[in-house]
Scaffold this motif. Structure first.
Motif, mmCIF file in Angstrom:
data_model
loop_
_atom_site.group_PDB
_atom_site.id
_atom_site.type_symbol
_atom_site.label_atom_id
_atom_site.label_comp_id
_atom_site.label_asym_id
_atom_site.label_seq_id
_atom_site.Cartn_x
_atom_site.Cartn_y
_atom_site.Cartn_z
ATOM 1 N N HIS A 47 0.834 -1.231 0.024
ATOM 2 C CA HIS A 47 -0.042 -0.227 -0.111
ATOM 3 C C HIS A 47 0.899 1.258 -0.089
ATOM 4 O O HIS A 47 0.546 2.216 -0.884
ATOM 5 C CB HIS A 47 -0.920 -0.088 1.355
ATOM 6 C CG HIS A 47 -2.174 -0.711 1.016
ATOM 7 N ND1 HIS A 47 -3.186 -0.395 0.299
ATOM 8 C CD2 HIS A 47 -2.610 -1.833 1.587
ATOM 9 C CE1 HIS A 47 -4.050 -1.263 0.366
ATOM 10 N NE2 HIS A 47 -3.688 -2.485 1.008
ATOM 11 N N ALA A 48 1.830 1.277 0.756
ATOM 12 C CA ALA A 48 2.869 2.425 0.782
ATOM 13 C C ALA A 48 3.511 2.652 -0.426
ATOM 14 O O ALA A 48 3.840 3.777 -0.907
ATOM 15 C CB ALA A 48 3.836 2.307 1.985
ATOM 16 N N ALA A 49 4.114 1.674 -1.030
ATOM 17 C CA ALA A 49 4.551 1.808 -2.428
ATOM 18 C C ALA A 49 3.672 2.233 -3.418
ATOM 19 O O ALA A 49 3.961 3.124 -4.167
ATOM 20 C CB ALA A 49 5.328 0.295 -2.776
ATOM 21 N N LEU A 50 2.457 1.796 -3.539
ATOM 22 C CA LEU A 50 1.566 2.359 -4.495
ATOM 23 C C LEU A 50 1.423 3.724 -4.283
ATOM 24 O O LEU A 50 1.108 4.504 -5.083
ATOM 25 C CB LEU A 50 0.301 1.564 -4.286
ATOM 26 C CG LEU A 50 -0.952 1.401 -5.555
ATOM 27 C CD1 LEU A 50 -0.003 1.186 -6.651
ATOM 28 C CD2 LEU A 50 -2.018 0.525 -5.061
ATOM 29 N N SER A 51 1.076 4.353 -3.027
ATOM 30 C CA SER A 51 0.792 5.685 -2.574
ATOM 31 C C SER A 51 2.073 6.500 -3.069
ATOM 32 O O SER A 51 1.836 7.702 -3.800
ATOM 33 C CB SER A 51 0.608 5.520 -1.201
ATOM 34 O OG SER A 51 0.663 7.083 -0.852
ATOM 35 N N MET A 52 3.383 6.044 -2.830
ATOM 36 C CA MET A 52 4.286 6.818 -3.202
ATOM 37 C C MET A 52 4.434 7.088 -4.765
ATOM 38 O O MET A 52 4.605 8.112 -5.411
ATOM 39 C CB MET A 52 5.879 6.148 -2.896
ATOM 40 C CG MET A 52 6.058 6.047 -1.335
ATOM 41 S SD MET A 52 7.363 5.009 -0.717
ATOM 42 C CE MET A 52 8.748 5.903 -1.478
ATOM 43 N N VAL A 111 -9.443 1.859 -5.311
ATOM 44 C CA VAL A 111 -8.474 1.464 -6.399
ATOM 45 C C VAL A 111 -7.176 0.593 -5.808
ATOM 46 O O VAL A 111 -6.736 -0.267 -6.180
ATOM 47 C CB VAL A 111 -8.129 2.511 -7.511
ATOM 48 C CG1 VAL A 111 -7.052 2.064 -8.431
ATOM 49 C CG2 VAL A 111 -9.178 3.181 -8.194
ATOM 50 N N ALA A 112 -6.631 1.568 -4.714
ATOM 51 C CA ALA A 112 -5.296 1.015 -4.103
ATOM 52 C C ALA A 112 -5.803 -0.450 -3.359
ATOM 53 O O ALA A 112 -5.026 -1.485 -3.361
ATOM 54 C CB ALA A 112 -4.930 1.849 -2.755
ATOM 55 N N LYS A 113 -7.088 -0.476 -2.868
ATOM 56 C CA LYS A 113 -7.450 -1.986 -2.077
ATOM 57 C C LYS A 113 -7.530 -2.888 -3.189
ATOM 58 O O LYS A 113 -7.085 -4.011 -3.037
ATOM 59 C CB LYS A 113 -8.761 -1.811 -1.344
ATOM 60 C CG LYS A 113 -9.379 -2.867 -0.585
ATOM 61 C CD LYS A 113 -10.509 -2.573 0.319
ATOM 62 C CE LYS A 113 -11.160 -3.811 0.787
ATOM 63 N NZ LYS A 113 -12.199 -3.430 1.579
ATOM 64 N N SER A 114 -8.147 -2.767 -4.335
ATOM 65 C CA SER A 114 -8.286 -3.530 -5.408
ATOM 66 C C SER A 114 -7.014 -4.113 -5.840
ATOM 67 O O SER A 114 -6.950 -5.285 -6.311
ATOM 68 C CB SER A 114 -8.996 -2.880 -6.594
ATOM 69 O OG SER A 114 -9.124 -3.655 -7.627
ATOM 70 N N ILE A 115 -6.050 -3.079 -5.966
ATOM 71 C CA ILE A 115 -4.496 -3.628 -6.779
ATOM 72 C C ILE A 115 -3.903 -4.543 -5.712
ATOM 73 O O ILE A 115 -3.480 -5.649 -6.084
ATOM 74 C CB ILE A 115 -3.948 -2.334 -6.966
ATOM 75 C CG1 ILE A 115 -4.427 -1.558 -8.243
ATOM 76 C CG2 ILE A 115 -2.565 -2.805 -7.368
ATOM 77 C CD1 ILE A 115 -3.637 -0.479 -8.508
#
Length: 223
Positions: free
Chosen positions: A62-67, A80-84
């Motif tokens: 999750h943190a990497a996706l946010s970055m 979207v983050a939760k889905s990925i």
């Protein structure tokens, strides 16, 4: 000393992360961002281990996706983050994996999975990939809060399966995992998935193969 346990890494080694390319292309406009995400996630998890501030794989994802969203100027809705990240639980196995693992299970060795994913995620992964019946045990480094390549992750296998470290063969498509296993006292086999090569530093794995079938052939043929 004979091989008594063959421990397989899961993500990328057994399961195909390219199944995530479509959602990454939809979010970032480039499927290749998926590889950047996985590398950033590993960095965050490894820094947590090195600094004594444990970060589990799901949190790191999750943190990497946010970055990456911030880096590329993209909005990242929570759903979207939760889905990925959730899609990590439903990755398909590489085409040869199921048959190769089943063939190995007919040999006089224990076949286990050793993953950095939390155990609940790993259980869903192997079930959804149709390979849940291919293992004698499913182990997570998260259980000891020491992610591979930390020595404690491989020691976890030795303790749970009641073998010595040198009786374990770690199979992975990640050079860092192979190096970690060898440093801990295990044996190792490297799977040369597309785009990955073994590290030129430190001891070399005793087996290198193009896929799991190739590695299983070498294990069966080994003295």
């Amino acid at each position: 000393m004979a091989i008594r346990v063959v421990a397989f890494d899961v993500n990328e080694t057994l399961l195909d992360l390219s199944a995530l390319d479509d959602p990454f292309e939809a979010l970032f406009g480039e499927a290749s961002i998926r590889q950047q995400w996985f590398a950033q996630m590993l960095q965050l998890a490894f820094v947590g281990g090195l600094t004594g501030q444990y970060v589990d794989f799901t949190t790191a994802q999750h943190a990497a996706l946010s970055m990456l969203a911030e880096r590329h100027g993209r909005e990242l809705p929570p759903d979207v983050a939760k889905s990925i990240v959730g899609a990590m639980s439903s990755l398909p196995a590489h085409p040869e994996v199921q048959a190769a693992l089943q063939r190995l299970r007919r040999q006089p060795v224990q076949v286990v999975a050793l993953t950095n994913s939390p155990l609940a995620v790993a259980e869903q992964q192997v079930l959804n990939a149709g390979i849940d019946d291919c293992f004698d045990a499913l182990l997570s480094a998260d259980e000891v809060q020491a992610l591979k390549p930390a020595a404690a992750a491989y020691q976890h296998v030795a303790e749970r399966q009641e073998v010595e470290l040198e009786e374990i063969l770690l199979v992975a498509a990640h050079p860092w995992d192979v190096s970690g296993a060898l440093a801990a006292g295990c044996r190792a086999a490297f799977v040369r998935r597309q785009g990955v090569v073994p590290s030129p530093l430190g001891p070399a794995p005793e087996m290198i193969g193009d896929d799991i079938t190739d590695i299983v052939d070498q294990i069966i043929e080994a003295p």
